[in-house]
Write a protein that holds these residues in place. Structure first.
Motif, mmCIF file in Angstrom:
data_model
loop_
_atom_site.group_PDB
_atom_site.id
_atom_site.type_symbol
_atom_site.label_atom_id
_atom_site.label_comp_id
_atom_site.label_asym_id
_atom_site.label_seq_id
_atom_site.Cartn_x
_atom_site.Cartn_y
_atom_site.Cartn_z
ATOM 1 N N ALA A 22 -88.512 125.808 68.075
ATOM 2 C CA ALA A 22 -87.607 126.587 68.939
ATOM 3 C C ALA A 22 -87.344 125.831 70.235
ATOM 4 N N HIS A 23 -88.388 125.192 70.776
ATOM 5 C CA HIS A 23 -88.211 124.426 72.015
ATOM 6 C C HIS A 23 -87.259 123.248 71.793
ATOM 7 N N ASP A 24 -87.475 122.514 70.696
ATOM 8 C CA ASP A 24 -86.615 121.355 70.428
ATOM 9 C C ASP A 24 -85.150 121.785 70.291
ATOM 10 N N LEU A 25 -84.918 122.910 69.615
ATOM 11 C CA LEU A 25 -83.549 123.413 69.461
ATOM 12 C C LEU A 25 -82.991 123.860 70.811
ATOM 13 N N ALA A 26 -83.840 124.481 71.624
ATOM 14 C CA ALA A 26 -83.392 124.948 72.946
ATOM 15 C C ALA A 26 -82.987 123.770 73.829
ATOM 16 N N VAL A 27 -83.735 122.665 73.725
ATOM 17 C CA VAL A 27 -83.397 121.475 74.520
ATOM 18 C C VAL A 27 -82.018 120.948 74.123
ATOM 19 N N VAL A 28 -81.752 120.929 72.832
ATOM 20 C CA VAL A 28 -80.428 120.473 72.367
ATOM 21 C C VAL A 28 -79.345 121.390 72.913
ATOM 22 N N ALA A 29 -79.539 122.701 72.775
ATOM 23 C CA ALA A 29 -78.519 123.655 73.244
ATOM 24 C C ALA A 29 -78.332 123.558 74.753
ATOM 25 N N ALA A 30 -79.437 123.316 75.475
ATOM 26 C CA ALA A 30 -79.350 123.240 76.940
ATOM 27 C C ALA A 30 -78.528 122.044 77.386
ATOM 28 N N SER A 31 -78.359 121.050 76.511
ATOM 29 C CA SER A 31 -77.560 119.873 76.878
ATOM 30 C C SER A 31 -76.065 120.107 76.647
ATOM 31 N N ASN A 32 -75.688 121.218 76.027
ATOM 32 C CA ASN A 32 -74.266 121.548 75.866
ATOM 33 C C ASN A 32 -73.677 121.958 77.202
ATOM 34 N N ALA A 33 -72.348 121.997 77.253
ATOM 35 C CA ALA A 33 -71.696 122.552 78.439
ATOM 36 C C ALA A 33 -72.081 124.029 78.555
ATOM 37 N N ALA A 34 -72.450 124.450 79.770
ATOM 38 C CA ALA A 34 -72.882 125.839 79.983
ATOM 39 C C ALA A 34 -71.785 126.822 79.577
ATOM 40 N N LEU A 35 -70.531 126.457 79.826
ATOM 41 C CA LEU A 35 -69.427 127.362 79.502
ATOM 42 C C LEU A 35 -69.257 127.499 77.980
ATOM 43 N N SER A 36 -69.489 126.405 77.253
ATOM 44 C CA SER A 36 -69.423 126.487 75.778
ATOM 45 C C SER A 36 -70.523 127.412 75.263
ATOM 46 N N ASN A 37 -71.745 127.241 75.796
ATOM 47 C CA ASN A 37 -72.837 128.122 75.353
ATOM 48 C C ASN A 37 -72.509 129.580 75.643
ATOM 49 N N TYR A 38 -71.965 129.821 76.822
ATOM 50 C CA TYR A 38 -71.600 131.201 77.182
ATOM 51 C C TYR A 38 -70.570 131.748 76.195
ATOM 52 N N ALA A 39 -69.587 130.924 75.863
ATOM 53 C CA ALA A 39 -68.545 131.370 74.931
ATOM 54 C C ALA A 39 -69.135 131.633 73.548
ATOM 55 N N VAL A 40 -70.031 130.765 73.100
ATOM 56 C CA VAL A 40 -70.624 130.938 71.765
ATOM 57 C C VAL A 40 -71.375 132.267 71.686
ATOM 58 N N ILE A 41 -72.250 132.511 72.688
ATOM 59 C CA ILE A 41 -73.110 133.693 72.546
ATOM 60 C C ILE A 41 -72.385 134.988 72.885
ATOM 61 N N ASN A 42 -71.333 134.901 73.684
ATOM 62 C CA ASN A 42 -70.623 136.133 74.049
ATOM 63 C C ASN A 42 -69.380 136.386 73.211
ATOM 64 N N ALA A 43 -68.673 135.330 72.845
ATOM 65 C CA ALA A 43 -67.411 135.546 72.127
ATOM 66 C C ALA A 43 -67.641 135.762 70.630
ATOM 67 N N LEU A 44 -68.542 134.982 70.015
ATOM 68 C CA LEU A 44 -68.672 135.100 68.552
ATOM 69 C C LEU A 44 -69.013 136.515 68.098
ATOM 70 N N PRO A 45 -70.042 137.166 68.677
ATOM 71 C CA PRO A 45 -70.325 138.531 68.186
ATOM 72 C C PRO A 45 -69.208 139.510 68.478
#
Ligand code: 1HE
Length: 264
Positions: free
Chosen positions: A193-216
């Protein structure tokens, strides 16, 4: 690594940009009482301020045994409603916050524990994890968002089976049922889970926000509405300065290429 204790019920550690939040009531199998929910709420707020991603795990032999049944026995109907609505609010803060959450699951992931895990974005189970919704056996119903989140993950038919028959799913079954995205050997869920979190944390913050808020949300829209909203989010993220820099980095061959699994 910065380590400190947010409360008696929850540990909070910082590992680089990742917050590690630990459910910490192992003597009661991390059963969630009213005060425990408030400790989770505090940890959620702190992670939102300080971290780029979160790993949520359980101390002891189990992730979480769900609702504290001892406390629940004595509640009136309106107290029960208030409690359920508080769980909804705190878990929505996880699901629809600004940063991605990765749950590391082992042992019992049952009742409200499964509802909590379902509010995180990526679930990593180790081989010891087992999943159940024993609410029917306890004479109650899901109240922590399960009828919405677990049903959307695995489908109403499977959730109905779990609730009517008390069926307990193994980690491998949970992966086949879309309840978890990864299964790893015993004891390795937190690291994965940590290794995956590190990868996700390197994405653009706005992309992560869009993924977790827009997809559902788009999943709950009509098809044409979803496509319409997608175009706006797509355009909004693509025109951010960070997107421009990342797109240019790829064109300048400064960004890593994708490789097939197993390739060097
Ligand atoms: C608890 C709870 C709890 C354990 N509330 N105290 N959840 C359940 O129906 C699951 C109930 N728990 C279990 O089936 C088992 O405890 C486990 C499979 C999770 C773990 O088994 P084991 O053998 O390791 O532990 P244990 O001996 O059963 O429990 C150790 C202690 O934790 C014991 O207390 P003690 O004082 O006798 O030592 C248990 O009473 C206590 N404990 N689970 C309170 N859940 C918002 S709606 C959500 C609705 C639900 O979550 S319903 C599902 C509730």
């Amino acid at each position: 690594m910065g380590v400190d204790v947010a409360s008696h019920f929850v540990t909070y550690e910082t590992v680089g940009e990742i917050a590690h939040i630990g459910l910490n009531r192992p003597e009661k199998r991390n059963a969630i009482s009213d005060r425990f929910v408030e400790a989770i709420a505090e940890a959620v707020a702190r992670a939102e301020r300080e971290a780029k991603a979160v790993v949520l795990f359980g101390h002891g032999d189990h992730f979480c045994a769900g609702l504290d049944l001892a406390e629940h026995v004595k509640k009136t109907a309106i107290e029960g409603v208030r409690g359920s609505r508080r769980w909804h609010s705190v878990f929505s803060g996880i699901e629809h916050g600004t940063i991605p959450w990765f749950s590391a699951l082992h042992g019992a992931v049952v009742g409200g524990g499964l509802e909590l895990a379902a509010s995180t974005h990526i679930r990593v189970a180790d081989e010891t994890a087992f999943f159940a919704l024993p609410e029917g056996q306890r004479g109650i119903f899901v109240g922590g968002g399960g009828s919405v989140r677990v049903a959307r993950l695995t489908g109403v038919a499977r959730m109905t089976d779990m609730m009517l028959t008390g069926r307990v799913a193994s980690a491998a079954e949970a992966e086949r049922w879309n309840v978890v995205q990864y299964v790893v050997p015993a004891g390795e869920a937190r690291k994965k889970a940590h290794d995956l979190a590190v990868v996700a944390a390197s994405n653009a913050a706005l992309s992560n926000y869009a993924v977790i808020n827009a997809l559902p949300r788009i999943q709950d829209m009509a098809k044409e509405d979803g496509l319409f909203v997608e175009s706006f989010i797509s355009s909004f993220t693509a025109t951010s300065p960070e997107a421009e820099e990342r797109l240019q980095a790829f064109l300048d061959k400064r960004a890593a290429r994708l490789r097939a699994p197993g390739a060097n």
